[in-house]
Write a protein that holds these residues in place. Structure first.
Motif, PDB file in Angstrom:
ATOM      1  N   PHE A 196      10.085   2.380   4.772  1.00  0.00           N
ATOM      2  CA  PHE A 196       8.957   1.747   5.221  1.00  0.00           C
ATOM      3  C   PHE A 196       8.999   1.411   6.740  1.00  0.00           C
ATOM      4  CE2 PHE A 196       6.349  -2.094   6.334  1.00  0.00           C
ATOM      5  CZ  PHE A 196       4.857  -1.346   6.422  1.00  0.00           C
ATOM      6  N   ARG A 197       8.243   2.020   7.692  1.00  0.00           N
ATOM      7  CA  ARG A 197       8.519   1.752   9.188  1.00  0.00           C
ATOM      8  C   ARG A 197       7.068   1.158   9.657  1.00  0.00           C
ATOM      9  NH1 ARG A 197      13.112   4.532  10.538  1.00  0.00           N
ATOM     10  NH2 ARG A 197      13.687   6.182   8.944  1.00  0.00           N
ATOM     11  N   PHE A 198       7.268   0.071  10.212  1.00  0.00           N
ATOM     12  CA  PHE A 198       6.181  -0.713  10.580  1.00  0.00           C
ATOM     13  C   PHE A 198       5.798  -0.891  12.182  1.00  0.00           C
ATOM     14  CE2 PHE A 198       4.475  -5.178  11.880  1.00  0.00           C
ATOM     15  CZ  PHE A 198       3.127  -4.836  11.215  1.00  0.00           C
ATOM     16  N   ILE A 213       0.720  -1.323   0.171  1.00  0.00           N
ATOM     17  CA  ILE A 213      -0.100   0.002   0.255  1.00  0.00           C
ATOM     18  C   ILE A 213       0.963   1.188   0.018  1.00  0.00           C
ATOM     19  CG2 ILE A 213      -1.485   1.392   1.362  1.00  0.00           C
ATOM     20  CD1 ILE A 213      -2.866  -1.260   2.229  1.00  0.00           C
ATOM     21  N   SER A 214       1.824   1.233   0.783  1.00  0.00           N
ATOM     22  CA  SER A 214       2.676   2.452   0.812  1.00  0.00           C
ATOM     23  C   SER A 214       3.320   2.761  -0.528  1.00  0.00           C
ATOM     24  CB  SER A 214       4.003   2.132   1.752  1.00  0.00           C
ATOM     25  OG  SER A 214       4.988   1.313   1.643  1.00  0.00           O
ATOM     26  N   ASP A 215       3.410   1.792  -1.495  1.00  0.00           N
ATOM     27  CA  ASP A 215       3.959   2.322  -2.840  1.00  0.00           C
ATOM     28  C   ASP A 215       2.958   2.768  -3.696  1.00  0.00           C
ATOM     29  OD1 ASP A 215       6.493   1.980  -4.573  1.00  0.00           O
ATOM     30  OD2 ASP A 215       5.436   0.751  -5.717  1.00  0.00           O
ATOM     31  N   SER A 268      -4.512   5.700   4.030  1.00  0.00           N
ATOM     32  CA  SER A 268      -3.114   6.270   3.944  1.00  0.00           C
ATOM     33  C   SER A 268      -3.147   7.757   3.545  1.00  0.00           C
ATOM     34  CB  SER A 268      -2.447   5.524   2.519  1.00  0.00           C
ATOM     35  OG  SER A 268      -2.324   4.179   2.879  1.00  0.00           O
ATOM     36  N   VAL A 269      -2.424   8.546   4.401  1.00  0.00           N
ATOM     37  CA  VAL A 269      -2.596  10.069   4.283  1.00  0.00           C
ATOM     38  C   VAL A 269      -0.985  10.471   3.824  1.00  0.00           C
ATOM     39  CG1 VAL A 269      -2.780  12.208   5.402  1.00  0.00           C
ATOM     40  CG2 VAL A 269      -4.211  10.174   6.187  1.00  0.00           C
ATOM     41  N   THR A 270      -1.164  10.766   2.527  1.00  0.00           N
ATOM     42  CA  THR A 270       0.362  11.360   1.899  1.00  0.00           C
ATOM     43  C   THR A 270       0.564  12.984   1.925  1.00  0.00           C
ATOM     44  OG1 THR A 270       0.050   9.317   0.423  1.00  0.00           O
ATOM     45  CG2 THR A 270       1.691  11.050  -0.246  1.00  0.00           C
ATOM     46  N   GLU A 271       1.645  13.453   2.159  1.00  0.00           N
ATOM     47  CA  GLU A 271       1.982  14.621   2.266  1.00  0.00           C
ATOM     48  C   GLU A 271       3.133  14.965   1.349  1.00  0.00           C
ATOM     49  OE1 GLU A 271       2.144  17.004   5.849  1.00  0.00           O
ATOM     50  OE2 GLU A 271       0.464  15.417   6.885  1.00  0.00           O
ATOM     51  N   VAL A 322      10.278  14.149  -6.726  1.00  0.00           N
ATOM     52  CA  VAL A 322       9.225  14.631  -5.704  1.00  0.00           C
ATOM     53  C   VAL A 322       9.653  13.853  -4.612  1.00  0.00           C
ATOM     54  CG1 VAL A 322       7.839  12.684  -6.781  1.00  0.00           C
ATOM     55  CG2 VAL A 322       6.943  14.056  -5.253  1.00  0.00           C
ATOM     56  N   HIS A 323       9.551  14.431  -3.546  1.00  0.00           N
ATOM     57  CA  HIS A 323       9.896  13.779  -2.105  1.00  0.00           C
ATOM     58  C   HIS A 323       8.580  14.110  -1.205  1.00  0.00           C
ATOM     59  CE1 HIS A 323      14.207  14.344  -2.900  1.00  0.00           C
ATOM     60  NE2 HIS A 323      13.861  15.487  -3.143  1.00  0.00           N
ATOM     61  N   GLY A 324       8.243  12.980  -0.465  1.00  0.00           N
ATOM     62  CA  GLY A 324       7.101  12.891   0.479  1.00  0.00           C
ATOM     63  C   GLY A 324       7.090  11.861   1.279  1.00  0.00           C
ATOM     64  N   SER A 325       5.971  12.066   2.112  1.00  0.00           N
ATOM     65  CA  SER A 325       5.909  10.986   3.355  1.00  0.00           C
ATOM     66  C   SER A 325       4.413  10.453   3.209  1.00  0.00           C
ATOM     67  CB  SER A 325       6.409  11.332   4.593  1.00  0.00           C
ATOM     68  OG  SER A 325       5.890  12.443   4.718  1.00  0.00           O
ATOM     69  N   ALA A 326       4.017   9.417   4.078  1.00  0.00           N
ATOM     70  CA  ALA A 326       2.705   9.129   4.370  1.00  0.00           C
ATOM     71  C   ALA A 326       2.708   8.132   5.849  1.00  0.00           C
ATOM     72  CB  ALA A 326       2.206   7.967   3.081  1.00  0.00           C
ATOM     73  N   ARG A 327       1.282   8.579   6.229  1.00  0.00           N
ATOM     74  CA  ARG A 327       1.152   7.463   7.499  1.00  0.00           C
ATOM     75  C   ARG A 327      -0.164   6.636   6.954  1.00  0.00           C
ATOM     76  NH1 ARG A 327       1.747  12.011  12.542  1.00  0.00           N
ATOM     77  NH2 ARG A 327       4.005  12.281  12.346  1.00  0.00           N
ATOM     78  N   HIS A 328      -0.136   5.539   7.900  1.00  0.00           N
ATOM     79  CA  HIS A 328      -1.249   4.557   7.375  1.00  0.00           C
ATOM     80  C   HIS A 328      -2.045   4.204   8.766  1.00  0.00           C
ATOM     81  CE1 HIS A 328       1.120   4.300   3.540  1.00  0.00           C
ATOM     82  NE2 HIS A 328       2.174   4.456   4.148  1.00  0.00           N
ATOM     83  N   PHE A 329      -3.346   4.455   8.567  1.00  0.00           N
ATOM     84  CA  PHE A 329      -4.101   4.115   9.910  1.00  0.00           C
ATOM     85  C   PHE A 329      -4.982   3.112   9.676  1.00  0.00           C
ATOM     86  CE2 PHE A 329      -2.825   8.468   9.823  1.00  0.00           C
ATOM     87  CZ  PHE A 329      -2.341   8.783  10.981  1.00  0.00           C
ATOM     88  N   ALA A 330      -5.308   2.293  10.605  1.00  0.00           N
ATOM     89  CA  ALA A 330      -6.717   1.227  10.721  1.00  0.00           C
ATOM     90  C   ALA A 330      -8.001   2.135  10.959  1.00  0.00           C
ATOM     91  CB  ALA A 330      -6.584   0.469  11.921  1.00  0.00           C
TER      92      ALA A 330
END
Length: 266
Positions: A209-211, A188-190, A222-225, A234-242
């Protein structure tokens, strides 16, 4: 639509050897691929998930983090050959190095850490943003792939899209009800480059990827910024929530943006 019922990122020991031999193979099935008919390639997130699976099998420990560099193309690959090796660590954590090849050609280089320290108390500081739930989000079909490819394996619903601020929130769910584990979250992170119109069609240079923890089958937000577009990257990060708001994983990428036609330049 063809849906895989077996986790298509799972590796097997090479030549039937012990799972702690350090050598593994990912048989490449259509669900592991993306791209148009005639030119499917191994999705970067699937390769990362396979590397995670190999490191977890070899160490017999759960993943903490993994980082992968994408070195070369994987079109038409029938199998991905992986080597993993413990290169450091202590009593609680094992540090790993890994590489992957297609037909003897290096395609990925990776590193990671696995393990845990007990006893421990969990504290989750990251908060899921207030967005519409999956039932009210906008369904989107991803069509730029061969039938049976990776886009067929999950549902995709956009909860928030702010192109100007570079923020994108999307709900995804496995159509096969796979557990939300480190491998599935790595996949999903990809989806990172698909989160902005200007980055779609680009190519990833790396993925971090940090689990944090897994969850039962269901929706993941998945919230991508995006942080910056600069020098054609392009540079960016994301957080993934249940769905219940718990943080599951953190990821980041650098990617190469699609080339701008010269006629479109000012």
């Amino acid at each position: 639509m063809s849906i895989a019922r077996f986790p298509f990122w799972r590796v097997v020991p090479k030549d039937g050897s012990s799972q702690r031999s350090g050598e593994f193979i990912l048989p490449v099935m259509p669900p592991a691929t993306a791209g148009p008919d005639g030119a499917p390639h191994i999705m970067g997130g699937v390769a990362l998930a396979a590397i995670v699976d190999a490191m977890q099998l070899d160490s017999e420990l759960p993943l903490l983090w993994a980082h992968v560099q994408f070195l070369g193309p994987t079109q038409h690959a029938e199998e991905l050959v992986l080597q993993v090796e413990q290169c450091g660590g202590g009593q609680a954590v094992a540090q790993y190095a890994a590489s992957a090849h297609v037909n003897g050609r290096p395609t990925h280089r990776a590193s990671g850490a696995l393990g845990y320290r007990e006893p421990y108390e969990q504290a989750l500081f990251a908060q899921m943003p207030e967005v519409v739930g999956p039932d009210d989000a906008t369904p989107v079909e991803i069509s730029h792939s061969s039938p049976g490819g990776l886009p067929d394996q999950f549902e995709y619903r956009v909860a928030l899209h702010d192109e100007r601020r570079g923020i994108h929130a999307v709900w995804t769910r496995s159509r096969a009800d796979f557990a939300i584990d480190a491998g599935w979250l790595a996949i999903i992170s990809d989806l990172f480059l698909g989160a902005h119109p200007a980055s779609r069609g680009g190519s990833s240079l790396d993925a971090m990827f940090r689990f944090v923890q897994g969850a039962d089958p269901g929706w993941v937000l998945s919230v991508t910024e995006f942080a910056a577009f600069e020098r054609g990257t392009v540079h960016g990060s994301a957080r993934h929530f249940a769905e219940d708001g718990r943080l599951l994983a953190i990821s980041s990428q650098t990617g190469v943006l699609p080339r701008i036609p010269r006629g479109d330049l000012g």
